[in-house]
Each structure stands twice: as C-alpha cells, then as structure tokens.
Scaffold this motif. Structure first.
Motif, PDB file in Angstrom:
ATOM      1  N   GLU A   1      62.156  48.538 -62.739  1.00 18.56           N
ATOM      2  CA  GLU A   1      60.768  49.147 -63.414  1.00 18.56           C
ATOM      3  C   GLU A   1      59.676  48.955 -62.510  1.00 18.56           C
ATOM      4  O   GLU A   1      59.768  47.733 -61.781  1.00 18.56           O
ATOM      5  CB  GLU A   1      60.436  48.108 -64.720  1.00 18.56           C
ATOM      6  CG  GLU A   1      59.220  48.879 -65.314  1.00 18.56           C
ATOM      7  CD  GLU A   1      58.771  47.773 -66.635  1.00 18.56           C
ATOM      8  OE1 GLU A   1      58.349  48.704 -67.407  1.00 18.56           O
ATOM      9  OE2 GLU A   1      58.960  46.839 -66.648  1.00 18.56           O
ATOM     10  N   VAL A   2      58.960  49.858 -62.470  1.00 11.57           N
ATOM     11  CA  VAL A   2      57.770  49.983 -61.517  1.00 11.57           C
ATOM     12  C   VAL A   2      56.513  50.696 -62.226  1.00 11.57           C
ATOM     13  O   VAL A   2      56.929  51.616 -63.065  1.00 11.57           O
ATOM     14  CB  VAL A   2      57.817  50.676 -60.174  1.00 11.57           C
ATOM     15  CG1 VAL A   2      58.406  49.695 -59.208  1.00 11.57           C
ATOM     16  CG2 VAL A   2      58.646  52.026 -60.419  1.00 11.57           C
ATOM     17  N   THR A   3      55.263  50.361 -61.949  1.00 16.87           N
ATOM     18  CA  THR A   3      54.359  51.369 -62.539  1.00 16.87           C
ATOM     19  C   THR A   3      54.334  52.693 -61.446  1.00 16.87           C
ATOM     20  O   THR A   3      55.108  52.540 -60.340  1.00 16.87           O
ATOM     21  CB  THR A   3      52.863  50.792 -62.202  1.00 16.87           C
ATOM     22  OG1 THR A   3      52.751  50.416 -60.715  1.00 16.87           O
ATOM     23  CG2 THR A   3      52.760  49.421 -63.132  1.00 16.87           C
ATOM     24  N   VAL A   4      53.743  53.785 -61.887  1.00 12.21           N
ATOM     25  CA  VAL A   4      53.807  54.814 -60.964  1.00 12.21           C
ATOM     26  C   VAL A   4      53.052  54.612 -59.832  1.00 12.21           C
ATOM     27  O   VAL A   4      53.438  55.196 -58.614  1.00 12.21           O
ATOM     28  CB  VAL A   4      53.294  56.056 -61.555  1.00 12.21           C
ATOM     29  CG1 VAL A   4      53.265  57.278 -60.596  1.00 12.21           C
ATOM     30  CG2 VAL A   4      54.218  56.334 -62.962  1.00 12.21           C
TER      31      VAL A   4
ATOM     32  N   SER B   1      51.101  54.085 -65.843  1.00 11.22           N
ATOM     33  CA  SER B   1      52.442  54.141 -66.742  1.00 11.22           C
ATOM     34  C   SER B   1      53.444  53.538 -65.867  1.00 11.22           C
ATOM     35  O   SER B   1      53.605  53.699 -64.672  1.00 11.22           O
ATOM     36  CB  SER B   1      52.705  55.678 -66.901  1.00 11.22           C
ATOM     37  OG  SER B   1      51.648  56.203 -67.733  1.00 11.22           O
ATOM     38  N   GLN B   2      54.478  52.995 -66.686  1.00 13.16           N
ATOM     39  CA  GLN B   2      55.492  52.358 -66.296  1.00 13.16           C
ATOM     40  C   GLN B   2      56.960  53.248 -66.469  1.00 13.16           C
ATOM     41  O   GLN B   2      57.081  53.812 -67.648  1.00 13.16           O
ATOM     42  CB  GLN B   2      55.886  50.778 -66.877  1.00 13.16           C
ATOM     43  CG  GLN B   2      54.613  49.853 -66.423  1.00 13.16           C
ATOM     44  CD  GLN B   2      54.725  48.605 -67.197  1.00 13.16           C
ATOM     45  OE1 GLN B   2      54.143  48.970 -68.408  1.00 13.16           O
ATOM     46  NE2 GLN B   2      54.881  47.569 -66.575  1.00 13.16           N
ATOM     47  N   ARG B   3      57.710  53.106 -65.646  1.00 14.67           N
ATOM     48  CA  ARG B   3      58.965  53.804 -65.594  1.00 14.67           C
ATOM     49  C   ARG B   3      60.007  52.880 -65.047  1.00 14.67           C
ATOM     50  O   ARG B   3      59.879  52.048 -64.247  1.00 14.67           O
ATOM     51  CB  ARG B   3      59.235  55.088 -64.902  1.00 14.67           C
ATOM     52  CG  ARG B   3      58.126  56.134 -65.206  1.00 14.67           C
ATOM     53  CD  ARG B   3      58.442  56.731 -66.595  1.00 14.67           C
ATOM     54  NE  ARG B   3      57.806  57.765 -67.017  1.00 14.67           N
ATOM     55  CZ  ARG B   3      56.702  57.875 -67.748  1.00 14.67           C
ATOM     56  NH1 ARG B   3      56.233  56.532 -68.101  1.00 14.67           N
ATOM     57  NH2 ARG B   3      56.179  58.789 -68.349  1.00 14.67           N
TER      58      ARG B   3
ATOM     59  N   ALA C   1      54.534  54.975 -55.931  1.00 12.28           N
ATOM     60  CA  ALA C   1      54.098  55.511 -54.868  1.00 12.28           C
ATOM     61  C   ALA C   1      54.124  54.793 -53.592  1.00 12.28           C
ATOM     62  O   ALA C   1      54.410  55.187 -52.202  1.00 12.28           O
ATOM     63  CB  ALA C   1      52.712  56.108 -55.368  1.00 12.28           C
ATOM     64  N   GLU C   2      53.629  53.463 -53.787  1.00 14.94           N
ATOM     65  CA  GLU C   2      53.551  52.660 -52.733  1.00 14.94           C
ATOM     66  C   GLU C   2      54.786  52.312 -51.967  1.00 14.94           C
ATOM     67  O   GLU C   2      55.101  52.504 -50.855  1.00 14.94           O
ATOM     68  CB  GLU C   2      52.817  51.205 -53.037  1.00 14.94           C
ATOM     69  CG  GLU C   2      51.484  51.330 -53.235  1.00 14.94           C
ATOM     70  CD  GLU C   2      50.750  50.253 -54.052  1.00 14.94           C
ATOM     71  OE1 GLU C   2      49.620  50.552 -54.289  1.00 14.94           O
ATOM     72  OE2 GLU C   2      51.578  49.355 -54.430  1.00 14.94           O
ATOM     73  N   MET C   3      55.934  52.308 -52.917  1.00 15.29           N
ATOM     74  CA  MET C   3      57.303  51.807 -52.267  1.00 15.29           C
ATOM     75  C   MET C   3      57.601  53.309 -51.570  1.00 15.29           C
ATOM     76  O   MET C   3      58.399  53.351 -50.372  1.00 15.29           O
ATOM     77  CB  MET C   3      58.159  51.590 -53.282  1.00 15.29           C
ATOM     78  CG  MET C   3      59.341  50.972 -52.731  1.00 15.29           C
ATOM     79  SD  MET C   3      60.680  50.578 -53.996  1.00 15.29           S
ATOM     80  CE  MET C   3      60.155  48.982 -54.691  1.00 15.29           C
TER      81      MET C   3
END
Ligand SMILES: NC(=O)c1ccc[n+]([C@@H]2O[C@H](COP(=O)([O-])OP(=O)(O)OC[C@H]3O[C@@H](n4cnc5c(N)ncnc54)[C@H](O)[C@@H]3O)[C@@H](O)[C@H]2O)c1
Ligand SMILES: O=C(O)[C@H]1O[C@H](OP(=O)(O)OP(=O)(O)OC[C@H]2O[C@@H](n3ccc(=O)[nH]c3=O)[C@H](O)[C@@H]2O)[C@H](O)[C@@H](O)[C@@H]1O
Length: 390
Positions: free
Chosen positions: A296-299, A259-261, A303-305
């Motif tokens: 915007e990123v995927t979940v 999912s993207q947020r 997490a990686e960031m």
C-alpha cells in the motif's frame, strides 16, 4: 518453469485434464500475460478473442513456436459478432476480460463504459448459462467504491480500525458517489453484472468465479500516449507516470496524490488466475479479491518511488521538478471522483486457493520500469527530436 507436457496436478492432488479456454479480451494487458502463462506452462488450448492482437503477436507468430496450434486468435467485437456463441460452445471454460477499464473514460464516455461493462457482457453470461459452460468473469475492486472510513471525520481514531477500511468480498458494502459523479458508471455496471452472474449461479446453476483485481500492474499495461496510443489519451496511473518519466516531465498528482492503492505484480496475480482455472471445485461460486495488501502507498508515494526506480534503471537524473499538483477537474474533467483506499482482505483466496502474492512494490517497479525504458525510450527520443509543425 514446469514443462507443459508433464501432467499438472490440482491442489487436491488430482491430475488436470487439458482444457479449451475461450478467452474474451485476450489481447489486453491481463489477457496477454494469461495467454503467455497458459502457453508456456500448461497444455491448455486458447481461443483468443479480441479486436486487437498487438500484445499477443509474439505468441501467435512464427508458426515454429513450441505451442503452435494451441492458441488461435479470432478478431471480433463481441458487441456485434454472431461467431461468439459458436466459440463459447467449443470451449470447456470461458474467461471474460473484455471491458472499457480506464478511469479517464468513466466520466467522459459513461454510455460506452456502461454498455461495455454490462450490456456487452450479457450474451456471454447467457450463452454460458444456456450451454452449461463454466465462466470466470473479471470484475473489479472498484465495486467496493469508497471505504466506510472515508465518511468519518478526518481525525477520527476509527479510521485506523480495519473494520472501517478493509475490503471483504462477503461483508463490505458497495459505496458509490451521486449519479452526477459519473466516475462510478464503471463500478456500477460491474456490480450489476456481478449480481447477474451470481443470480444465474443461484437460479440456473451456472458455474462461475468472479475476480476482483486490485490494481494489477506490469509490462504491457495500457499504452504510452503518442507512441502506441493516442497523444491525448489518458491511460491508468502506471502508464501516465511512465510516460512522464520517459519524457523527463513532472509526474502529475491528481488532487494532491492522497488516494491510497495497493499494487500487485501482474505475474503474481496470474498465478492466482491459473489456480482458479485448474481448481474449479475450489473456485466455483466464489468471488475473489486478488491484490497485495502489503504494497500500500499513496499515489504521491508511488510517484516518488517510480522517480527513484526509473533513475536507477535508466541511468538518468530525475526531472528538476519531480511532481506537480493538478485538480481532478483539470485532469479528468467534470464528474470525476475517487476511491480513497483499497486494501484487499485475503481470507477467502487464502482458504480456497492457498494463494499469496510475493513481489514487493520496489521489485515490481524495477522490472516494469526496466521494460518501459527498453521498449519506449528510443521512440520517445525520436518524437521529442522532431520539429513541431507550425
Ligand atoms: N488491470 C487491472 O488491474 C484491473 C483491475 C480491475 C479490473 N480489471 C478488469 O480486468 C479486465 C481486463 O483488464 P485489462 O487491464 O487487461 O484491460 P485491457 O484494456 O488491457 O484489456 C481489455 C481487452 O478487452 C478488449 N475488448 C474490449 N471490448 C471488447 C469487445 N467489445 N470485443 C472484443 N474485445 C474487446 C480490448 O480490446 C482489450 O484488449 C477488465 O474487465 C477490467 O475491468 C483489471
Ligand atoms: O486497477 C484497478 O484495480 C482498478 O482501478 C482503476 O482505477 P484507479 O486505481 O483509480 O486508476 P488509475 O488510473 O490507475 O489511478 C490511480 C490513482 O492515481 C491517480 N492518478 C492517475 C494518473 C496520473 O497521472 N496521476 C494521478 O494522480 C488517480 O487519480 C487515482 O487516484 C481502474 O478503474 C481499473 O483499471 C480497475 O478496475
């Protein structure tokens, strides 16, 4: 920082008169940042209503604080407290933030979720309408639900076309899943209260502004399970991932973290709310998306960031297994569903309030995770060191 004693000017060059604001849900994440801003930069008074005040204690005590007398806490539950009407009558402006707003509750406590987000907000709207008080009501980006694009085939080129995913206040439909997907109980209740507020504006002249926050994040968001909240509690993603990082555990990616947020820094978002408070002529009658379309990123990417940033600010090594996949059924239980993508269109807020977010995702995570580490690392170490009771 502007001095609260200097006269504040609105976007049209007019002086702003000090207001008395009745803030319901002032003890929560957004409320605490809004109270902080109002105390440090303006002369407005706040009647702060909530069941809890832990997150605004630093603004209430000691009495020697420079804003002494401008913020008063009233411990009350708006479900059943007759003082609510009187407090609304004392104010120039009402801001309603009170809600159950953690996704883990939507499918497991749907009744509480619907009551909290719709039924409990009804008297607030009614008293504002009856006594001609301006209302800023907090809704959510979740009212958009899923994007139109999510119903297209995975390989459809139309998925890249903003017309199929960009979320616009005055154009986009609200797309929720079936009734047994109880995840949507929150979004649906928020949508109905938005419609009610809007109808009060149209039929009774209520002066209102509706805010649709898009994943505001920062210090004091939710709780760390087992430290300042229940051990088995499931907060929103920032606090879930912070908890995993603090404990050196893998971060759990629900359904692959696809999912993207878009995430916006709470301090940027609070600037937008202050503009709404101080520019009624530009804010009344509007619904505003408040988010950061550039973050915007995927979940999974979030997490990686967060793993990288936490390693930098804490000086610790990332966990050996940085992430693990979990199914939504395992993590949230039956009836969970998800918004696929959330990019706010900014046209209306740009035009009406000239607001734009400033902080990049990396920078906001750096300041937030520095706060999380300073606030919780020692407490977590102590909990981990305790022998498990047999
Ligand atoms: N944080 C976000 O990014 C976000 C996104 C979308 C929508 N929102 C909306 O913004 C509002 C505030 O969100 P938040 O993140 O600060 O949540 P929060 O849970 O930190 O704050 C809500 C506060 O309301 C209080 N409250 C709830 N029910 C109450 C009642 N019956 N009587 C008195 N107080 C009550 C809670 O004790 C809590 O302090 C909510 O309406 C939420 O739906 C927030
Ligand atoms: O903040 C917002 O704008 C709105 O969105 C949130 O909804 P959501 O973004 O789905 O909530 P999070 O708990 O922050 O979850 C974000 C994503 O991370 C995922 N997640 C969450 C937690 C976790 O440990 N792992 C994980 O992969 C979730 O499944 C979801 O896809 C909440 O509904 C509200 O607070 C709010 O109205």
């Amino acid at each position: 920082m502007a001095s609260p004693s200097s006269t504040r000017i609105d976007l049209d060059g007019n002086p702003i008169k000090p207001l008395t604001i009745c803030m319901i849900g002032a003890g929560g994440f957004i409320g605490s940042h809004l109270c902080e801003k109002l105390m440090s930069e303006t002369s407005h008074k706040v009647l702060a209503l909530d069941v809890y005040n832990d997150k605004i204690k630093h603004l209430l005590e000691p009495e020697s604080l420079p804003w002494n007398g401008r913020i008063h806490f009233h411990r009350l539950n708006i479900k059943n407290d007759s003082r609510l009407e009187g407090l609304i009558k004392m104010a120039d402006l009402v801001i309603n933030l009170a809600a159950i707003c953690t996704p883990a509750d939507y499918n497991t406590r749907p009744l509480d979720t619907i009551y909290s987000n719709f039924i409990d907000a009804l008297p607030v709207v009614k008293y504002c309408s009856e006594t001609n008080k301006r209302l800023i009501h907090f809704s959510t980006c979740e009212v958009y639900g899923k994007t139109i694009g999510s119903y297209l085939p995975k390989d459809s080129p139309l998925r890249q076309d903003p017309a199929y995913y960009m979320l616009k206040e005055d154009v986009s439909p609200c797309i929720f899943g079936s009734i047994e997907k109880q995840r949507w109980s929150y979004a649906c209740a928020k949508q109905l209260i938005e419609r009610l507020v809007y109808a009060e504006g149209a039929e009774s002249g209520l002066e209102f502004t509706i805010v649709r926050p898009f994943n505001w994040i920062g210090p004091r968001m939710d709780f760390i399970p087992g430290i300042d909240g229940p051990s088995e509690g499931v907060p929103r993603v920032l606090a879930c991932f912070s908890n995993n990082l603090l404990r050196g555990e893998p971060l759990k990616l629900v359904d692959g973290g696809e999912s993207q947020r878009t995430f916006v820094y709470i301090k940027d978002a609070i600037e937008a709310v202050l503009l709404m408070i101080e520019n009624p002529a530009r804010a009344n009658g509007h619904i505003f998306n408040v988010g950061n379309p550039n973050n915007e990123v995927t979940v999974r990417q979030l997490a990686e960031m967060m793993i990288q940033v936490y390693s930098k600010v804490s000086g610790t090594q990332p966990p050996e297994t940085p992430t693990i996949d979990v199914s939504s059924k395992e993590f949230y239980g039956e009836g969970y569903d998800d918004s696929d993508k959330r990019i706010p269109d900014m046209t209306i807020i740009n035009k009406q309030l000239e607001w734009n977010p400033k902080t990049s995702l990396w920078d906001l995570l750096e300041s937030t995770l520095t706060y999380q580490h300073r606030t919780y690392a020692e407490a977590i170490k102590k909990v981990i060191a305790q022998p498990i009771a047999s």
